[in-house]
Write an enzyme that holds these catalytic residues in place. Structure first.
Site, short mmCIF file in Angstrom:
data_model
loop_
_atom_site.label_atom_id
_atom_site.label_comp_id
_atom_site.label_asym_id
_atom_site.label_seq_id
_atom_site.Cartn_x
_atom_site.Cartn_y
_atom_site.Cartn_z
N CYS A 1 7.38 -8.99 12.36
CA CYS A 1 7.37 -7.97 13.42
C CYS A 1 7.40 -8.57 14.81
CB CYS A 1 6.17 -7.06 13.25
SG CYS A 1 6.15 -6.29 11.64
N ASN B 1 6.52 2.03 11.63
CA ASN B 1 6.68 0.62 11.96
C ASN B 1 8.04 0.13 11.44
OD1 ASN B 1 6.61 -2.16 12.05
ND2 ASN B 1 4.51 -2.35 11.29
N HIS C 1 4.45 -3.83 19.95
CA HIS C 1 5.00 -3.56 18.62
C HIS C 1 4.31 -2.30 18.09
CE1 HIS C 1 5.99 -3.80 14.48
NE2 HIS C 1 4.84 -4.29 14.09
N1 ACO Z 1 -3.67 7.98 2.35
C1 ACO Z 1 -4.93 8.33 2.05
N2 ACO Z 1 -5.94 7.45 1.90
C2 ACO Z 1 -5.64 6.15 2.09
C3 ACO Z 1 -4.33 5.71 2.38
C4 ACO Z 1 -3.34 6.68 2.50
N3 ACO Z 1 -2.07 6.36 2.79
N4 ACO Z 1 -4.35 4.37 2.49
C5 ACO Z 1 -5.61 3.96 2.28
N5 ACO Z 1 -6.37 5.05 2.02
C6 ACO Z 1 -7.81 5.08 1.72
C7 ACO Z 1 -8.31 3.76 1.23
O1 ACO Z 1 -8.06 3.63 -0.14
C8 ACO Z 1 -9.77 3.87 1.55
O2 ACO Z 1 -10.39 4.65 0.57
P1 ACO Z 1 -11.84 4.25 0.02
O3 ACO Z 1 -12.75 4.32 1.21
O4 ACO Z 1 -12.10 5.30 -1.01
O5 ACO Z 1 -11.67 2.87 -0.52
C9 ACO Z 1 -9.79 4.66 2.86
O6 ACO Z 1 -8.52 5.33 2.93
C10 ACO Z 1 -9.97 3.81 4.08
O7 ACO Z 1 -9.08 2.73 3.99
P2 ACO Z 1 -9.07 1.60 5.06
O8 ACO Z 1 -8.16 0.51 4.63
O9 ACO Z 1 -10.50 1.27 5.42
O10 ACO Z 1 -8.43 2.37 6.28
P3 ACO Z 1 -8.31 1.87 7.76
O11 ACO Z 1 -9.01 2.80 8.66
O12 ACO Z 1 -8.57 0.40 7.90
O13 ACO Z 1 -6.76 2.09 8.03
C11 ACO Z 1 -4.68 0.91 8.10
C12 ACO Z 1 -5.81 1.39 7.23
C13 ACO Z 1 -4.00 2.09 8.75
C14 ACO Z 1 -3.66 0.16 7.26
C15 ACO Z 1 -5.27 -0.02 9.20
O14 ACO Z 1 -6.11 -1.00 8.61
C16 ACO Z 1 -4.22 -0.69 9.99
O15 ACO Z 1 -3.50 -0.06 10.76
N6 ACO Z 1 -4.08 -2.02 9.89
C17 ACO Z 1 -3.05 -2.74 10.56
C18 ACO Z 1 -1.81 -2.54 9.78
C19 ACO Z 1 -0.61 -3.03 10.52
O16 ACO Z 1 -0.57 -2.95 11.72
N7 ACO Z 1 0.32 -3.55 9.77
C20 ACO Z 1 1.52 -4.04 10.24
C21 ACO Z 1 1.38 -5.09 11.31
S1 ACO Z 1 2.45 -6.39 11.29
C22 ACO Z 1 3.83 -5.78 10.85
O17 ACO Z 1 4.22 -4.87 11.51
C23 ACO Z 1 4.52 -6.29 9.65
#
Ligand code: ACO
Length: 325
Positions: free
Chosen positions: A112, A280, A250
């Site tokens: 990215c 993204n 990004h």
């Molecule tokens: N729908 C519903 N529930 C979900 C989903 C979904 N799509 N995905 C995860 N959950 C659940 C999880 O299973 C978890 O459930 P649990 O508590 O029963 O275990 C709960 O939601 C919370 O999950 P978390 O992982 O704690 O959620 P978080 O608030 O951290 O958000 C996210 C997750 C959005 C992925 C966040 O961590 C994030 O944005 N991280 C950065 C990701 C990113 O930027 N990636 C790309 C960057 S680099 C590039 O672009 C290649």
């Protein structure tokens, strides 16, 4: 050394719009979860277009916007993690698609952050006089490397491409670019390639070519490294945060942008966002958003912009640009 200006911008995304609710047909998710955790409402998903098709669409718009002909281009760099082929490079496919046969063409792999890395290559080529007119593209068809049964990743990504034309100039344009990498973070965000398979090795289990991500760690990494790279970037120039009109990060998660703004004590209004429409698109996010800002008339002559990316590798980078298009 020459000044290097952004002369034209372009973007291209697939026509097919997939809204959050549609994803609940594949995985246990819903619009409320996706929009509140990420800011994403919909994304564009390929109906068969590959990365080079998106890149060519973006390139054509950027060339028209720059008011140049394709044969003036002497360098084409495509940042992508989802090329059509191992070879030829996507940049060579773009060359053929736009008939820019005076160009040297190659791809860059920096996930990215790819567009910032590619912009830096173009910047250095044009600045040094090696190149006069460079076409720099960020393009990804993430839908082909997403595991559509993994709700942790499939809700986040989309397909798209953006491009800029860089040109030697008398006026200021790109002022400075900062980049960095940390290969020790290789397991936080990755997509396997093909296994070694030949008559002289034991056959290994076939690796699934899907993207894997440790979301929480990537969140932590990005909100740490983006403020650092921007501070380093500005330190090397004579400008301060208050001089910057827009921060274009990004587009991985609206919450990352909000966290960076808070950490750096910057008004979130200065952070341009279009993640709600595209998700993204990896290397595509920054140039797609730049093109939108340009077409939408947000950018005025002499405005200072900071572009900043982060992604797999781990990689990161930022660019300070004075808009003089
Ligand atoms: N729908 C519903 N529930 C979900 C989903 C979904 N799509 N995905 C995860 N959950 C659940 C999880 O299973 C978890 O459930 P649990 O508590 O029963 O275990 C709960 O939601 C919370 O999950 P978390 O992982 O704690 O959620 P978080 O608030 O951290 O958000 C996210 C997750 C959005 C992925 C966040 O961590 C994030 O944005 N991280 C950065 C990701 C990113 O930027 N990636 C790309 C960057 S680099 C590039 O672009 C290649």
């Amino acid at each position: 050394m020459y000044e290097v200006q952004i002369m034209g911008t372009g973007s291209f995304v697939p026509e097919q719009i997939i809204k959050n609710d549609c994803l609940s047909n594949f995985v246990d998710t819903n619009d409320e979860w996706i929009s509140s955790r990420t800011g994403i409402k919909e994304r564009r998903i390929s109906s068969g277009e590959n990365t080079s098709d998106l890149a060519i669409g973006a390139a054509k718009e950027a060339i028209e916007d720059a008011n140049i002909t394709a044969d003036e281009i002497d360098l084409i760099v495509v940042a992508t993690t989802t090329p059509d082929f191992f070879m030829p490079s996507t940049a060579c496919l773009v060359q053929k698609g736009i008939e820019a046969y005076n160009a040297t063409c190659f791809d860059i792999s920096a996930a990215c952050t790819g567009f910032i890395y590619a912009l830096n290559v173009g910047f250095q080529f044009v600045r040094s006089g090696q190149s006069k007119t460079a076409l720099i593209i960020g393009a990804d068809t993430n839908s082909k490397i997403i595991d559509w049964s993994d709700r942790n990743t499939c809700v986040l990504f989309g397909d798209g491409a953006g491009a800029v034309v860089l040109r030697r100039s008398d006026e200021k344009g790109i002022i400075h670019i900062d980049t960095g990498s940390d290969g020790r973070g290789d397991e936080l965000l990755f997509c396997p390639g093909v296994n070694v398979k030949n008559p002289f090795v034991e056959e290994l289990d076939e690796k699934k070519q899907f993207m894997h991500m440790n979301g929480k760690e990537v969140f932590r990494f990005s909100t740490t490294v983006v403020p650092q790279t921007i501070e380093k970037l500005l330190k090397k120039s004579s400008y301060s945060i208050d001089d910057i009109k827009y921060f274009l990060l990004h587009q991985a998660n609206a919450r990352i942008m909000e966290a960076v703004a808070k950490k750096m004590n910057i008004d979130t209004k200065k952070f341009y966002k279009n993640i709600h429409n595209y998700g993204n698109t990896s290397a595509g996010t920054i140039p797609i958003a730049l093109n939108e800002m340009d077409k939408g008339g947000l950018l005025k002559k002499k405005d200072l912009l900071v572009l900043a990316g982060f992604g797999g590798g781990l990689t990161w980078g930022s660019a300070l640009v004075q808009w003089n298009k």
